[in-house]
Design a protein around this motif. Structure first.
Motif, PDB file in Angstrom:
ATOM      1  N   VAL A  54       0.828  -1.203   0.000  1.00 48.76           N
ATOM      2  CA  VAL A  54       0.000   0.000   0.000  1.00 48.76           C
ATOM      3  C   VAL A  54       0.865   1.256   0.000  1.00 48.76           C
ATOM      4  O   VAL A  54       2.024   1.244   0.445  1.00 48.76           O
ATOM      5  N   TRP A  55       0.273   2.326  -0.512  1.00 50.77           N
ATOM      6  CA  TRP A  55       0.927   3.630  -0.495  1.00 50.77           C
ATOM      7  C   TRP A  55      -0.159   4.703  -0.450  1.00 50.77           C
ATOM      8  O   TRP A  55      -1.055   4.698  -1.291  1.00 50.77           O
ATOM      9  N   PRO A  56      -0.109   5.607   0.534  1.00 52.73           N
ATOM     10  CA  PRO A  56      -1.163   6.622   0.637  1.00 52.73           C
ATOM     11  C   PRO A  56      -1.002   7.725  -0.399  1.00 52.73           C
ATOM     12  O   PRO A  56       0.103   8.226  -0.632  1.00 52.73           O
ATOM     13  N   VAL A  57      -2.116   8.083  -1.014  1.00 52.66           N
ATOM     14  CA  VAL A  57      -2.143   9.210  -1.943  1.00 52.66           C
ATOM     15  C   VAL A  57      -3.311  10.113  -1.557  1.00 52.66           C
ATOM     16  O   VAL A  57      -4.336   9.648  -1.053  1.00 52.66           O
ATOM     17  N   GLN A  58      -3.133  11.400  -1.812  1.00 57.89           N
ATOM     18  CA  GLN A  58      -4.193  12.363  -1.520  1.00 57.89           C
ATOM     19  C   GLN A  58      -4.970  12.648  -2.788  1.00 57.89           C
ATOM     20  O   GLN A  58      -4.468  13.255  -3.720  1.00 57.89           O
ATOM     21  N   LYS A  59      -6.193  12.174  -2.813  1.00 63.78           N
ATOM     22  CA  LYS A  59      -7.134  12.514  -3.881  1.00 63.78           C
ATOM     23  C   LYS A  59      -8.419  12.928  -3.188  1.00 63.78           C
ATOM     24  O   LYS A  59      -9.353  12.152  -3.076  1.00 63.78           O
ATOM     25  N   LEU A  60      -8.432  14.120  -2.688  1.00 66.48           N
ATOM     26  CA  LEU A  60      -9.450  14.624  -1.763  1.00 66.48           C
ATOM     27  C   LEU A  60      -9.330  13.903  -0.435  1.00 66.48           C
ATOM     28  O   LEU A  60      -9.083  14.515   0.592  1.00 66.48           O
ATOM     29  N   THR A  61      -9.535  12.574  -0.421  1.00 68.15           N
ATOM     30  CA  THR A  61      -9.312  11.808   0.798  1.00 68.15           C
ATOM     31  C   THR A  61      -7.947  11.125   0.717  1.00 68.15           C
ATOM     32  O   THR A  61      -7.332  11.050  -0.344  1.00 68.15           O
ATOM     33  N   THR A  62      -7.484  10.606   1.856  1.00 68.06           N
ATOM     34  CA  THR A  62      -6.234   9.844   1.896  1.00 68.06           C
ATOM     35  C   THR A  62      -6.574   8.391   1.612  1.00 68.06           C
ATOM     36  O   THR A  62      -7.175   7.713   2.430  1.00 68.06           O
ATOM     37  N   GLN A  63      -6.193   7.934   0.422  1.00 66.58           N
ATOM     38  CA  GLN A  63      -6.586   6.596   0.018  1.00 66.58           C
ATOM     39  C   GLN A  63      -5.389   5.792  -0.455  1.00 66.58           C
ATOM     40  O   GLN A  63      -4.343   6.359  -0.789  1.00 66.58           O
ATOM     41  N   PRO A  64      -5.502   4.464  -0.481  1.00 69.17           N
ATOM     42  CA  PRO A  64      -4.389   3.632  -0.947  1.00 69.17           C
ATOM     43  C   PRO A  64      -4.308   3.653  -2.470  1.00 69.17           C
ATOM     44  O   PRO A  64      -5.324   3.505  -3.157  1.00 69.17           O
ATOM     45  N   ARG A  65      -3.100   3.841  -2.984  1.00 67.05           N
ATOM     46  CA  ARG A  65      -2.919   4.014  -4.436  1.00 67.05           C
ATOM     47  C   ARG A  65      -3.480   2.833  -5.233  1.00 67.05           C
ATOM     48  O   ARG A  65      -4.196   3.028  -6.212  1.00 67.05           O
ATOM     49  N   ASP A  66      -3.156   1.625  -4.847  1.00 65.95           N
ATOM     50  CA  ASP A  66      -3.592   0.445  -5.595  1.00 65.95           C
ATOM     51  C   ASP A  66      -4.488  -0.458  -4.755  1.00 65.95           C
ATOM     52  O   ASP A  66      -4.480  -1.679  -4.912  1.00 65.95           O
ATOM     53  N   GLY A  67      -5.275   0.144  -3.879  1.00 65.05           N
ATOM     54  CA  GLY A  67      -6.156  -0.637  -3.037  1.00 65.05           C
ATOM     55  C   GLY A  67      -5.416  -1.299  -1.893  1.00 65.05           C
ATOM     56  O   GLY A  67      -4.212  -1.099  -1.677  1.00 65.05           O
ATOM     57  N   ILE A  68      -6.148  -2.110  -1.127  1.00 59.86           N
ATOM     58  CA  ILE A  68      -5.563  -2.848  -0.009  1.00 59.86           C
ATOM     59  C   ILE A  68      -6.025  -4.301  -0.110  1.00 59.86           C
ATOM     60  O   ILE A  68      -7.001  -4.706   0.536  1.00 59.86           O
ATOM     61  N   PRO A  69      -5.338  -5.117  -0.928  1.00 62.16           N
ATOM     62  CA  PRO A  69      -5.707  -6.540  -0.982  1.00 62.16           C
ATOM     63  C   PRO A  69      -5.336  -7.235   0.320  1.00 62.16           C
ATOM     64  O   PRO A  69      -4.199  -7.136   0.785  1.00 62.16           O
ATOM     65  N   MET A  70      -6.296  -7.933   0.908  1.00 62.10           N
ATOM     66  CA  MET A  70      -6.072  -8.653   2.161  1.00 62.10           C
ATOM     67  C   MET A  70      -6.768 -10.001   2.117  1.00 62.10           C
ATOM     68  O   MET A  70      -7.792 -10.165   1.436  1.00 62.10           O
ATOM     69  N   ARG A  71      -6.196 -10.947   2.820  1.00 65.66           N
ATOM     70  CA  ARG A  71      -6.809 -12.261   2.919  1.00 65.66           C
ATOM     71  C   ARG A  71      -7.804 -12.265   4.076  1.00 65.66           C
ATOM     72  O   ARG A  71      -7.460 -11.933   5.210  1.00 65.66           O
ATOM     73  N   VAL A  72      -9.045 -12.620   3.756  1.00 62.29           N
ATOM     74  CA  VAL A  72     -10.113 -12.672   4.758  1.00 62.29           C
ATOM     75  C   VAL A  72     -10.437 -14.143   5.007  1.00 62.29           C
ATOM     76  O   VAL A  72     -10.756 -14.888   4.088  1.00 62.29           O
ATOM     77  N   SER A  73     -10.313 -14.574   6.259  1.00 61.62           N
ATOM     78  CA  SER A  73     -10.562 -15.972   6.591  1.00 61.62           C
ATOM     79  C   SER A  73     -11.383 -16.050   7.873  1.00 61.62           C
ATOM     80  O   SER A  73     -11.340 -15.124   8.699  1.00 61.62           O
ATOM     81  N   PRO A  74     -12.120 -17.131   8.074  1.00 62.34           N
ATOM     82  CA  PRO A  74     -12.926 -17.245   9.300  1.00 62.34           C
ATOM     83  C   PRO A  74     -12.024 -17.333  10.527  1.00 62.34           C
ATOM     84  O   PRO A  74     -10.929 -17.911  10.473  1.00 62.34           O
ATOM     85  N   ARG A  75     -12.474 -16.779  11.614  1.00 60.47           N
ATOM     86  CA  ARG A  75     -11.704 -16.900  12.869  1.00 60.47           C
ATOM     87  C   ARG A  75     -11.921 -18.269  13.490  1.00 60.47           C
ATOM     88  O   ARG A  75     -13.001 -18.862  13.342  1.00 60.47           O
TER      89      ARG A  75
END
Length: 464
Positions: free
Chosen positions: A443-464
């Motif tokens: 991730v890398w923060p960029v300012q485009k009105l809001t502070t957002q991640p340049r290429d999104g935030i891909p994350m693995r979502v798994s059941p707890r």
């Protein structure tokens, strides 16, 4: 001996050590203004500089911030460059209106966003968060990768649609995240013509293509208003008494004009959920990199949910969850800059006796991005340390050194709404699932009105 693990330092531009050239300023402001700021912006209480022969005062001192945003707020209007960017999109919405129009709109909408009224939305927030969390149910035991920045935009839109518009926004939500991105971050980016203060009729080449998306949003708003007007006329007793109805009931010579109502509906549909969405995504990312924080949050969430406490109580019962969100707001403030311009000559005297003179026309930048990472006001300012915001510690944080929602008359009207929404969403998601970074999570923060991640935030979502 301190056995606490070293805190996670999330990615962010390092302060510049060499002043940028004029061309570097133009390129950086167009692509990512967060990369513009030099070391003095993170170490000095205020800095006087010039951008294109225009005098600018960058303010970090909490006392001076209070002076500009609260004590003498009447002397500071929205800066010209901010309005050149935002007014073509939002016109006289609450974020961009000024003078009597802003006062009329703010007064009209304030009753919806009182803390008492916001608490009344807790049940709807919980239902929508649980409904959205069910989408992850097919991830399987090994989990599945999702772009959390997109998902949080969709979740907060669903919550906003249900709470403020009773689910009656006339739009296809499947593409809504992409539409918001195109609207706010193509139309809302800085163009060289803005830096040169060219009048609004001069074409902005960087925004070509954005007008079509803006037209689409305007149609969504018009259709939404028309549908609700029909319902109000056909069966007034069965009309939802929500934000949309309130605005339409205020239409008239002593209230809001039809155009002002449309502008405010567009503001809330397009931008009302954006800031919360970005902060939620950054929170999940930072927590995934901080195992001890995640463990405390999961214990807290599991305990509160096991007691059967109502969601309206969660904000007070989950201090670690709230603190993690507030720390993400500090490191990645959704609104990284607050831009003002002095109307008349002004001055402020610091506690040490130093006088700061602010001439009429000077641009004043209050920068949550630099203020929240400032070495004078924060221990380990670049590190993710939610414990700063725990009840026993938050008294050490000055009111004007932490501005995720702004301050003064124009403080964010939805701050309480957003805090409650965030804690409920985090609790629902983290109770059921674990969010982990992957090798693709760069991730890398960029300012485009809001502070957002340049290429999104891909994350693995798994059941707890």
């Amino acid at each position: 001996m301190d056995m606490r693990p070293e805190p996670f330092v999330p990615p962010a531009p390092m302060p510049r050590t060499v002043p940028p050239t004029r061309l570097q300023i133009i390129w950086t402001v167009m692509h990512n203004p967060l990369e513009l700021w030099g070391r003095p912006s993170f170490t000095l209480p205020w800095i006087e500089t010039k951008f294109f022969k225009e005098r600018t005062l960058i303010v970090n001192d909490p006392g001076l911030i209070r002076h500009v945003l609260v004590d003498n707020a009447a002397n500071y209007e929205m800066s010209e460059i901010r309005q050149l960017i935002l007014r073509p999109i939002l016109r006289d919405g609450l974020l961009t209106a000024e003078g009597p129009v802003w006062k009329r709109s703010r007064k009209a909408m304030a009753p919806v966003f009182t803390p008492k009224h916001a608490r009344g939305f807790a049940g709807q927030m919980l239902a929508k968060a649980e409904e959205y969390a069910a989408r992850y149910a097919d991830a399987g035991p090994d989990g599945k990768i999702f772009d959390i920045s997109v998902d949080m935009t969709e979740l907060t839109f669903a919550i906003l649609s249900e709470t403020l518009f009773s689910g009656e926004i006339v739009t296809a939500s499947e593409s809504f995240s992409d539409d918001v991105d195109r609207l706010l971050h193509r139309m809302g980016r800085v163009d060289p013509m803005d830096l040169l203060r060219a009048p609004p009729w001069v074409p902005r080449l960087t925004r070509i293509g954005g007008s079509r998306v803006l037209g689409k949003f305007r149609k969504v708003v018009a259709d939404t208003m028309a549908l609700r007007r029909q319902r109000m006329a056909a069966n007034p007793d069965d009309t939802p008494q929500d934000f949309l109805t309130l605005l339409l009931q205020l239409e008239g010579p002593d209230g809001l004009t039809p155009d002002e109502i449309e502008d405010n509906i567009l503001t809330f549909i397009g931008a009302g959920h954006e800031t919360t969405a970005r902060a939620l995504a950054w929170t999940l990312y930072c927590v995934a990199q901080s195992p001890h924080v995640r463990e405390r949050m999961e214990e807290e969430i599991d305990h509160v949910l096991a007691t059967g406490a109502e969601p309206v109580e969660w904000l007070d019962l989950m201090p670690w969850t709230r603190a993690a969100f507030e720390e993400a707001l500090r490191l990645y403030p959704p609104a990284p800059s607050i831009n003002r311009a002095a109307i008349a000559d002004d001055h402020w005297v610091s506690p040490s006796g130093e006088t700061v003179r602010i001439d009429a026309g000077v641009t004043v930048l209050v920068m949550p991005w630099t203020l929240h990472r400032h070495e004078l006001y924060w221990e380990k300012p670049r590190a993710f340390m939610p414990e700063r915001f725990l009840p026993e510690n938050r008294g050490a944080i000055g009111r004007f050194q932490y501005l995720p929602f702004g301050a003064g008359p124009r403080i964010c009207i939805g701050a309480t709404f957003a805090m409650q929404e965030a804690v409920i969403a985090l609790a629902v998601l983290m109770h059921r699932y674990q969010f982990d970074v992957t090798p693709e999570t760069k991730v890398w923060p960029v300012q485009k009105l809001t502070t957002q991640p340049r290429d999104g935030i891909p994350m693995r979502v798994s059941p707890r």
